[in-house]
Design a protein around this motif. Structure first.
Motif, PDB file in Angstrom:
ATOM      1  N   VAL A  77     -10.795  -7.971  -0.828  1.00  0.00           N
ATOM      2  CA  VAL A  77     -11.169  -6.571  -1.056  1.00  0.00           C
ATOM      3  C   VAL A  77     -12.560  -6.538  -1.678  1.00  0.00           C
ATOM      4  CG1 VAL A  77     -10.605  -4.411  -2.232  1.00  0.00           C
ATOM      5  CG2 VAL A  77      -8.768  -5.933  -1.486  1.00  0.00           C
ATOM      6  N   ARG A  78     -13.404  -5.683  -1.136  1.00  0.00           N
ATOM      7  CA  ARG A  78     -14.706  -5.408  -1.748  1.00  0.00           C
ATOM      8  C   ARG A  78     -14.693  -3.941  -2.123  1.00  0.00           C
ATOM      9  NH1 ARG A  78     -19.465  -8.974  -0.024  1.00  0.00           N
ATOM     10  NH2 ARG A  78     -20.065  -7.884  -1.892  1.00  0.00           N
ATOM     11  N   SER A  79     -15.142  -3.626  -3.322  1.00  0.00           N
ATOM     12  CA  SER A  79     -15.148  -2.225  -3.743  1.00  0.00           C
ATOM     13  C   SER A  79     -16.439  -1.911  -4.473  1.00  0.00           C
ATOM     14  CB  SER A  79     -13.935  -1.918  -4.624  1.00  0.00           C
ATOM     15  OG  SER A  79     -13.935  -2.744  -5.754  1.00  0.00           O
ATOM     16  N   MET A  80     -16.786  -0.627  -4.443  1.00  0.00           N
ATOM     17  CA  MET A  80     -18.019  -0.168  -5.080  1.00  0.00           C
ATOM     18  C   MET A  80     -17.932   1.329  -5.326  1.00  0.00           C
ATOM     19  SD  MET A  80     -20.212  -0.545  -1.598  1.00  0.00           S
ATOM     20  CE  MET A  80     -19.160  -1.870  -1.052  1.00  0.00           C
ATOM     21  N   ILE A  81     -18.750   1.797  -6.245  1.00  0.00           N
ATOM     22  CA  ILE A  81     -18.920   3.236  -6.473  1.00  0.00           C
ATOM     23  C   ILE A  81     -20.296   3.609  -5.958  1.00  0.00           C
ATOM     24  CG2 ILE A  81     -19.194   5.050  -8.203  1.00  0.00           C
ATOM     25  CD1 ILE A  81     -17.106   3.607  -9.875  1.00  0.00           C
ATOM     26  N   ILE A  82     -20.342   4.627  -5.123  1.00  0.00           N
ATOM     27  CA  ILE A  82     -21.596   5.094  -4.533  1.00  0.00           C
ATOM     28  C   ILE A  82     -21.873   6.491  -5.067  1.00  0.00           C
ATOM     29  CG2 ILE A  82     -22.808   5.609  -2.384  1.00  0.00           C
ATOM     30  CD1 ILE A  82     -20.526   3.877  -1.032  1.00  0.00           C
ATOM     31  N   THR A  83     -23.030   6.698  -5.664  1.00  0.00           N
ATOM     32  CA  THR A  83     -23.429   8.022  -6.122  1.00  0.00           C
ATOM     33  C   THR A  83     -24.226   8.687  -5.012  1.00  0.00           C
ATOM     34  OG1 THR A  83     -23.522   7.240  -8.393  1.00  0.00           O
ATOM     35  CG2 THR A  83     -24.677   9.300  -7.903  1.00  0.00           C
ATOM     36  N   MET A  84     -23.727   9.830  -4.556  1.00  0.00           N
ATOM     37  CA  MET A  84     -24.349  10.554  -3.453  1.00  0.00           C
ATOM     38  C   MET A  84     -25.427  11.453  -4.030  1.00  0.00           C
ATOM     39  SD  MET A  84     -22.345   8.993  -1.527  1.00  0.00           S
ATOM     40  CE  MET A  84     -22.915   9.549   0.057  1.00  0.00           C
ATOM     41  N   GLU A  85     -26.673  11.209  -3.658  1.00  0.00           N
ATOM     42  CA  GLU A  85     -27.790  11.922  -4.262  1.00  0.00           C
ATOM     43  C   GLU A  85     -28.292  13.108  -3.453  1.00  0.00           C
ATOM     44  OE1 GLU A  85     -30.772   9.125  -5.325  1.00  0.00           O
ATOM     45  OE2 GLU A  85     -29.420   8.022  -6.630  1.00  0.00           O
ATOM     46  N   GLU A  86     -28.285  12.993  -2.140  1.00  0.00           N
ATOM     47  CA  GLU A  86     -28.817  14.102  -1.346  1.00  0.00           C
ATOM     48  C   GLU A  86     -28.228  14.089   0.047  1.00  0.00           C
ATOM     49  OE1 GLU A  86     -32.936  13.293   0.504  1.00  0.00           O
ATOM     50  OE2 GLU A  86     -32.976  12.239  -1.420  1.00  0.00           O
ATOM     51  N   ASP A  87     -28.263  15.220   0.690  1.00  0.00           N
ATOM     52  CA  ASP A  87     -27.812  15.359   2.053  1.00  0.00           C
ATOM     53  C   ASP A  87     -29.052  15.238   2.952  1.00  0.00           C
ATOM     54  OD1 ASP A  87     -26.711  15.969   4.470  1.00  0.00           O
ATOM     55  OD2 ASP A  87     -26.106  17.994   3.940  1.00  0.00           O
ATOM     56  N   ALA A 112      -2.933   2.172 -14.610  1.00  0.00           N
ATOM     57  CA  ALA A 112      -1.910   1.565 -13.753  1.00  0.00           C
ATOM     58  C   ALA A 112      -2.471   1.306 -12.353  1.00  0.00           C
ATOM     59  CB  ALA A 112      -0.678   2.464 -13.672  1.00  0.00           C
ATOM     60  N   THR A 113      -3.265   2.246 -11.838  1.00  0.00           N
ATOM     61  CA  THR A 113      -3.872   2.068 -10.521  1.00  0.00           C
ATOM     62  C   THR A 113      -4.838   0.891 -10.538  1.00  0.00           C
ATOM     63  OG1 THR A 113      -3.689   4.428 -10.084  1.00  0.00           O
ATOM     64  CG2 THR A 113      -5.234   3.198  -8.707  1.00  0.00           C
ATOM     65  N   ALA A 114      -5.675   0.826 -11.572  1.00  0.00           N
ATOM     66  CA  ALA A 114      -6.633  -0.278 -11.688  1.00  0.00           C
ATOM     67  C   ALA A 114      -5.912  -1.617 -11.821  1.00  0.00           C
ATOM     68  CB  ALA A 114      -7.562  -0.045 -12.871  1.00  0.00           C
ATOM     69  N   ALA A 115      -4.834  -1.656 -12.603  1.00  0.00           N
ATOM     70  CA  ALA A 115      -4.077  -2.900 -12.773  1.00  0.00           C
ATOM     71  C   ALA A 115      -3.435  -3.315 -11.453  1.00  0.00           C
ATOM     72  CB  ALA A 115      -3.017  -2.733 -13.853  1.00  0.00           C
ATOM     73  N   ALA A 157      -5.165  -5.492  -8.390  1.00  0.00           N
ATOM     74  CA  ALA A 157      -5.151  -6.948  -8.263  1.00  0.00           C
ATOM     75  C   ALA A 157      -4.176  -7.392  -7.172  1.00  0.00           C
ATOM     76  CB  ALA A 157      -4.782  -7.595  -9.593  1.00  0.00           C
ATOM     77  N   ARG A 158      -3.086  -6.663  -6.965  1.00  0.00           N
ATOM     78  CA  ARG A 158      -2.090  -7.063  -5.961  1.00  0.00           C
ATOM     79  C   ARG A 158      -2.646  -6.979  -4.539  1.00  0.00           C
ATOM     80  NH1 ARG A 158       1.170 -10.375  -3.933  1.00  0.00           N
ATOM     81  NH2 ARG A 158       2.921  -9.519  -2.807  1.00  0.00           N
ATOM     82  N   PRO A 159      -3.288  -5.862  -4.118  1.00  0.00           N
ATOM     83  CA  PRO A 159      -3.882  -5.869  -2.779  1.00  0.00           C
ATOM     84  C   PRO A 159      -4.914  -6.983  -2.609  1.00  0.00           C
ATOM     85  CG  PRO A 159      -3.746  -3.632  -3.573  1.00  0.00           C
ATOM     86  CD  PRO A 159      -3.368  -4.544  -4.729  1.00  0.00           C
ATOM     87  N   ALA A 160      -5.648  -7.312  -3.674  1.00  0.00           N
ATOM     88  CA  ALA A 160      -6.644  -8.383  -3.590  1.00  0.00           C
ATOM     89  C   ALA A 160      -5.984  -9.743  -3.381  1.00  0.00           C
ATOM     90  CB  ALA A 160      -7.512  -8.391  -4.840  1.00  0.00           C
ATOM     91  N   ASP A 165       0.838  -1.209   0.000  1.00  0.00           N
ATOM     92  CA  ASP A 165       0.000   0.000   0.000  1.00  0.00           C
ATOM     93  C   ASP A 165       0.866   1.250   0.000  1.00  0.00           C
ATOM     94  OD1 ASP A 165      -2.311  -1.503   0.050  1.00  0.00           O
ATOM     95  OD2 ASP A 165      -2.639  -1.250   2.203  1.00  0.00           O
ATOM     96  N   ARG A 166       1.829   1.293   0.893  1.00  0.00           N
ATOM     97  CA  ARG A 166       2.678   2.479   1.084  1.00  0.00           C
ATOM     98  C   ARG A 166       3.584   2.733  -0.117  1.00  0.00           C
ATOM     99  NH1 ARG A 166       4.546   0.635   5.382  1.00  0.00           N
ATOM    100  NH2 ARG A 166       6.431  -0.292   4.562  1.00  0.00           N
ATOM    101  N   GLU A 167       4.170   1.675  -0.683  1.00  0.00           N
ATOM    102  CA  GLU A 167       5.178   1.835  -1.725  1.00  0.00           C
ATOM    103  C   GLU A 167       4.628   1.789  -3.143  1.00  0.00           C
ATOM    104  OE1 GLU A 167       8.098  -1.171  -0.891  1.00  0.00           O
ATOM    105  OE2 GLU A 167       8.651  -0.260   1.039  1.00  0.00           O
TER     106      GLU A 167
END
Length: 105
Positions: free
Chosen positions: A93-103, A79-82, A85-88, A22-24
């Motif tokens: 790892v579970r990942s998702m995109i969240i669309t923020m609709e309202e406060d 490069a970040t997306a590729a 796979a290493r952290p996984a 992660d760090r390097e």
């Protein structure tokens, strides 16, 4: 409208190797992503209920959904997306995109 990319990392078999990667490697890739979103990392989250399923939470936030997705188009984003796979390989790892609709606050 903004979007957040949320990555939840389980406990790795080798915490030292995972933290070193992660760090390097992985976080430096993420810092080069285009966009203005704040990138935050939280370690050892304390669950409100149940066990402790995650040891790390990463969330770039504040970009419109289309900009967040477009950040992965240039070479830095690919490069970040590729590298994701290493952290996984080191921890679930579970990942998702969240669309923020309202406060609601």
């Amino acid at each position: 409208m903004t979007a957040r990319f949320l990555a939840l990392y389980g406990t790795p078999a080798d915490p030292e190797a995972s933290a070193r990667h992660d760090r390097e490697a992985h976080f430096p890739f993420g810092r080069r992503l285009p966009g203005s979103g704040l990138r935050t990392v939280g370690r050892n989250p304390a669950p409100v209920r149940g066990g402790a399923p995650y040891c790390l939470v990463v969330t770039p936030e504040g970009d419109p959904p289309e900009e967040l997705r477009a950040a992965f188009d240039p070479p830095e984003g690919r490069a970040t997306a590729a590298d994701a796979a290493r952290p996984a390989e080191l921890a679930p790892v579970r990942s998702m995109i969240i669309t923020m609709e309202e406060d609601v606050g």
